[in-house]
Design a protein around this motif. Sequence first.
Motif, short mmCIF file in Angstrom:
data_model
loop_
_atom_site.label_atom_id
_atom_site.label_comp_id
_atom_site.label_asym_id
_atom_site.label_seq_id
_atom_site.Cartn_x
_atom_site.Cartn_y
_atom_site.Cartn_z
N ASP A 16 0.83 -1.58 -0.48
CA ASP A 16 -0.02 -0.02 -0.23
C ASP A 16 0.50 1.39 -0.11
O ASP A 16 1.10 1.95 1.22
CB ASP A 16 -0.86 0.12 1.07
CG ASP A 16 -1.98 1.17 0.98
OD1 ASP A 16 -1.90 2.16 0.11
OD2 ASP A 16 -3.00 1.39 2.11
N LYS A 57 0.27 3.90 -1.84
CA LYS A 57 -1.13 4.66 -2.13
C LYS A 57 -1.99 5.29 -1.96
O LYS A 57 -1.82 7.19 -1.36
CB LYS A 57 -1.78 4.03 -3.15
CG LYS A 57 -3.29 4.62 -3.89
CD LYS A 57 -4.40 4.63 -4.73
CE LYS A 57 -4.96 5.61 -5.26
NZ LYS A 57 -6.63 4.83 -5.80
N GLY A 58 -1.61 4.75 -0.33
CA GLY A 58 -2.19 5.37 0.99
C GLY A 58 -0.99 5.80 1.62
O GLY A 58 -1.33 5.85 3.30
N HIS A 78 1.15 3.41 3.34
CA HIS A 78 1.55 2.08 4.64
C HIS A 78 2.72 1.77 4.12
O HIS A 78 2.26 0.92 4.82
CB HIS A 78 0.42 1.42 4.82
CG HIS A 78 -1.27 2.71 5.23
ND1 HIS A 78 -2.08 3.01 4.12
CD2 HIS A 78 -1.11 4.09 5.83
CE1 HIS A 78 -3.10 3.79 4.61
NE2 HIS A 78 -2.56 4.22 5.66
N ARG A 80 -6.08 -7.03 4.92
CA ARG A 80 -4.05 -6.49 5.56
C ARG A 80 -3.39 -6.95 6.30
O ARG A 80 -3.47 -7.57 7.00
CB ARG A 80 -4.39 -4.72 6.04
CG ARG A 80 -5.18 -3.65 4.78
CD ARG A 80 -5.00 -2.50 5.83
NE ARG A 80 -5.52 -1.94 4.67
CZ ARG A 80 -5.14 -0.85 3.55
NH1 ARG A 80 -3.62 -0.28 4.04
NH2 ARG A 80 -6.43 -0.18 2.75
N ILE A 101 -2.54 -5.08 0.92
CA ILE A 101 -3.63 -5.25 0.62
C ILE A 101 -3.80 -6.50 -0.35
O ILE A 101 -3.61 -6.74 -1.11
CB ILE A 101 -4.40 -4.12 0.17
CG1 ILE A 101 -4.03 -2.58 1.04
CG2 ILE A 101 -5.55 -4.39 0.31
CD1 ILE A 101 -4.41 -1.84 -0.13
#
Length: 207
Positions: free
Chosen positions: A42, A44-45, A47, A169, A205
């Motif tokens: 992840d 994009k987020g 994380h 996740r 994810i």
Amino acid sequence: MGIQVEKFDTVKRHGWAALLGLSLLFVVGLNEVRAADKYIIDTKGAHAFIQFKIQHLGFSWLLGQFNTFEGSFVLDDKNPEKSSVNVTIDVSSLDSNHAERDKHLRSEEFFNVSKFPKATFVSKRIEGLDKKSGKAQIIGDFTLKGVTREVTLAAEYVGGGSDPWGGYRQGFAATTEIRLKDFGIDYDLGPASQVAQVHLYVEGIRM
């Protein structure tokens, strides 16, 4: 810097892991049994993080990170040795919080990003799996500045489960050390500045 990993019955019953990864990965316990579950890191987020730390002249520490990378992993319950991780790092995204220093680090004297813009980690095998502690060693090929060498990630399972948005996740952490001269970086900053510590924090994810 795709990682692959399948999953397990429960975190309490299995609690073992295999990271990825850039990047990191190892096998761990999950809440339900499924066939090969693939996880996308992840980024994009925001994380997931790949950070580095190296001494400066033996007087202090220089810290930084790579802001752009991608990867994936797969967890395998029955055959954990088949779990894997793949990470690709945009070396030009190096960020040490100092523009002039970053320009120097991107130059031919260090990473030479104009010629070698990418670094990669591809796992080959998992060793030393400890189900109780959730730790394992992930051995793989790391390529930097056109040089490929085998490195070992000391990986550890952080946690996993359903997220508030209907997804699932898994999170891992890993560390390794990189000797700069092994990858063609021979800039002399003193004997205390020959080895960089690399830290990876990965949240994936499930696809």
